[in-house]
Enzyme design. Structure first.
Site, PDB file in Angstrom:
ATOM      1  N   CYS A  91      71.975  30.167  88.322  1.00 40.77           N
ATOM      2  CA  CYS A  91      72.994  31.175  88.014  1.00 40.77           C
ATOM      3  C   CYS A  91      72.931  32.380  88.946  1.00 40.77           C
ATOM      4  O   CYS A  91      73.840  33.228  88.924  1.00 40.77           O
ATOM      5  CB  CYS A  91      72.848  31.631  86.569  1.00 40.77           C
ATOM      6  SG  CYS A  91      72.911  30.262  85.375  1.00 40.77           S
ATOM      7  N   CYS A 236      77.185  33.583  73.229  1.00 46.51           N
ATOM      8  CA  CYS A 236      76.747  32.727  74.325  1.00 46.51           C
ATOM      9  C   CYS A 236      77.867  32.529  75.352  1.00 46.51           C
ATOM     10  O   CYS A 236      79.032  32.407  74.982  1.00 46.51           O
ATOM     11  CB  CYS A 236      76.305  31.362  73.793  1.00 46.51           C
ATOM     12  SG  CYS A 236      74.960  31.442  72.588  1.00 46.51           S
ATOM     13  N   ILE A 239      81.317  27.429  79.108  1.00 44.53           N
ATOM     14  CA  ILE A 239      81.443  26.567  80.291  1.00 44.53           C
ATOM     15  C   ILE A 239      82.785  26.870  80.961  1.00 44.53           C
ATOM     16  O   ILE A 239      83.801  27.028  80.289  1.00 44.53           O
ATOM     17  CB  ILE A 239      81.392  25.079  79.878  1.00 44.53           C
ATOM     18  CG1 ILE A 239      80.044  24.752  79.224  1.00 44.53           C
ATOM     19  CG2 ILE A 239      81.655  24.173  81.070  1.00 44.53           C
ATOM     20  CD1 ILE A 239      78.867  24.911  80.131  1.00 44.53           C
ATOM     21  N   HIS A 361      81.282  32.173  82.942  1.00 45.11           N
ATOM     22  CA  HIS A 361      80.045  31.990  83.698  1.00 45.11           C
ATOM     23  C   HIS A 361      80.048  30.699  84.518  1.00 45.11           C
ATOM     24  O   HIS A 361      79.270  29.789  84.252  1.00 45.11           O
ATOM     25  CB  HIS A 361      78.863  32.006  82.724  1.00 45.11           C
ATOM     26  CG  HIS A 361      77.522  31.877  83.359  1.00 45.11           C
ATOM     27  ND1 HIS A 361      77.228  32.373  84.611  1.00 45.11           N
ATOM     28  CD2 HIS A 361      76.370  31.306  82.907  1.00 45.11           C
ATOM     29  CE1 HIS A 361      75.972  32.105  84.907  1.00 45.11           C
ATOM     30  NE2 HIS A 361      75.433  31.454  83.880  1.00 45.11           N
TER      31      HIS A 361
END
Length: 420
Positions: A91, A236, A239, A361
């Protein structure tokens, strides 16, 4: 050593984009960064750094950037014979690309350098392909090492770890264990984690590039689908797919640009990378080391930072990173979120983009999306989510995991244009 400036930045919309390929995302981010930098073509670019983690799942390894830029070279939009260095670091990939371009300029090896991160992690009906990308972010050669570490840490945190039960949520389980340990040690609450999540969903609702553009109340965050206690889905990162880029240049090159370009250039005060290790739960994380080195290099302190983008793969991470970066005392990150200081209009806004939990992300693009957001803020160009006048901004971006540490961490400090 020379001063380094960000001439332009770009970021595509983040989200689930199954019909948009790697080359298309590359083109979108690249043409947008040229426009933002005031350049018609990339003729002046002397080096490129291409960040990506998942293209190998499509069979394209080794020369990912060269492949994605071939059409742009053919069309005369990117110069021929320019070197392209492929970067992969979980990441933190895009921040590593930025670091490489920064060093090009800092060292005098180039006057203009490009950093770009491109990623696709959403594959309809093929969860195994997504999982393959994320599996690369943890040791696959000696998995028994991290399994034993998490088993021990889980007992200490009061949250047992079961490698077989973790399945595809092993990363969320590691964050959940850290959150549980923090709650046990410092009294941090799920309510405080939910406040951080709700805040960032509000920020994301103001960001036209965000994957999630809706608000979520604190109660709804807490009542959302459980992922790994104490974390819910709203806490969280999702995707998704996307790309982001930055063009960096020297002061000499900047002086030769038109006034409207010069007055938007953001100065890079520091860029630092650190590496993770299997640390004790009460030992500071690698982001603290990166931040301390960055502050020292720039001659700044945490009190000088006006806003930040931090790697909230989960909303607990924002609490933890606020402590590691020196914005509050250890154990006080939850209280900082609860105080409202980190929200739009607060004294120390964090993740005005929406953060990873709302902005999205796409791992290989995330770090440069942070640079894009902070550049907008420092130039006073962020629209509805614009903070007040800000001089210094910080980006913290972690990648992969080694125990309770990320495998790599980047901290970048930026300074606003003189006239902003």
């Amino acid at each position: 050593m020379r001063d380094v400036y960000i001439l332009g930045t770009s970021c595509t919309a983040f989200g689930k984009r199954p019909d948009t390929g790697f080359k298309e995302l590359t083109r979108e981010a690249y043409l947008d960064v040229l426009a933002d930098a005031g350049l018609e073509t990339g003729t002046d670019i002397e080096m490129g750094w291409f960040g990506n983690c998942g293209m190998g799942t499509f069979g394209q390894r080794n020369i990912r950037g060269q492949v994605c830029f071939t059409p742009l070279v053919r069309e005369g939009l990117f110069p021929e014979r320019v070197g392209m260095i492929n970067v992969e670091g979980g990441c933190a990939t895009a921040s590593m690309a930025f670091h490489g371009a920064w060093k090009d300029i800092l060292s005098g090896q180039a006057e203009v350098s490009l950093a770009i991160g491109v990623e696709k992690t959403f594959f309809p009906g093929d969860a195994a392909r997504t999982q393959e990308i994320f599996d690369g972010g943890i040791d696959q050669l000696d998995p028994q090492e991290w399994q034993a570490y998490y088993a021990a840490r889980g007992k200490e945190a009061g949250k047992p770890f079961d490698a077989k039960a973790a399945g595809g949520t092993v990363f969320m389980d590691t964050y959940a264990m850290q959150a549980a340990w923090h709650m046990k040690r410092y009294g941090t609450t799920r309510q405080q984690i939910a406040i951080a999540a709700s805040k960032n969903h509000h920020h994301g609702s103001l960001n036209p590039k965000a994957q999630y553009r809706f608000k979520v109340s604190v109660d709804d965050v807490l009542q959302d689908r459980p992922i790994s206690y104490p974390l819910t889905r709203s806490m969280c990162a999702p995707i998704g797919d996307g790309a982001a880029a930055a063009i960096l240049c020297s002061e000499d090159f900047l002086r030769a640009q038109p006034a409207d370009v010069r007055t938007r250039a953001v100065k890079v005060r520091a860029s630092v990378l650190t590496g993770g290790k299997y640390r004790a739960p009460d030992e500071p994380g690698l982001s603290r080391v990166a931040a301390q080195k960055a502050y020292a290099a720039a001659g700044l302190t945490p009190a000088d930072v006006d806003l930040a983008e931090v790697h909230d793969a989960t909303s607990f991470c924002e609490i933890f990173q606020a402590e590691m970066l020196g914005f509050c005392e250890d154990g006080k990150g939850g209280a900082l979120m609860e105080s409202g200081a980190t929200a739009l209009g607060g004294r120390m806004p964090i993740n005005l983009s929406g953060g990873l939990v709302s902005k999205g992300h796409p791992v290989g693009a995330t770090g440069l999306s942070m640079i894009h957001e902070l550049s907008l803020q420092l130039r006073q160009e962020a629209g509805d989510r614009q903070t007040g006048r800000a001089r210094i901004a910080l980006a913290e971006n972690g990648g992969g995991v080694i125990g309770f540490d990320e495998a790599a961490c980047s901290v970048i400090l930026l300074e606003a244009p003189a006239g902003a």
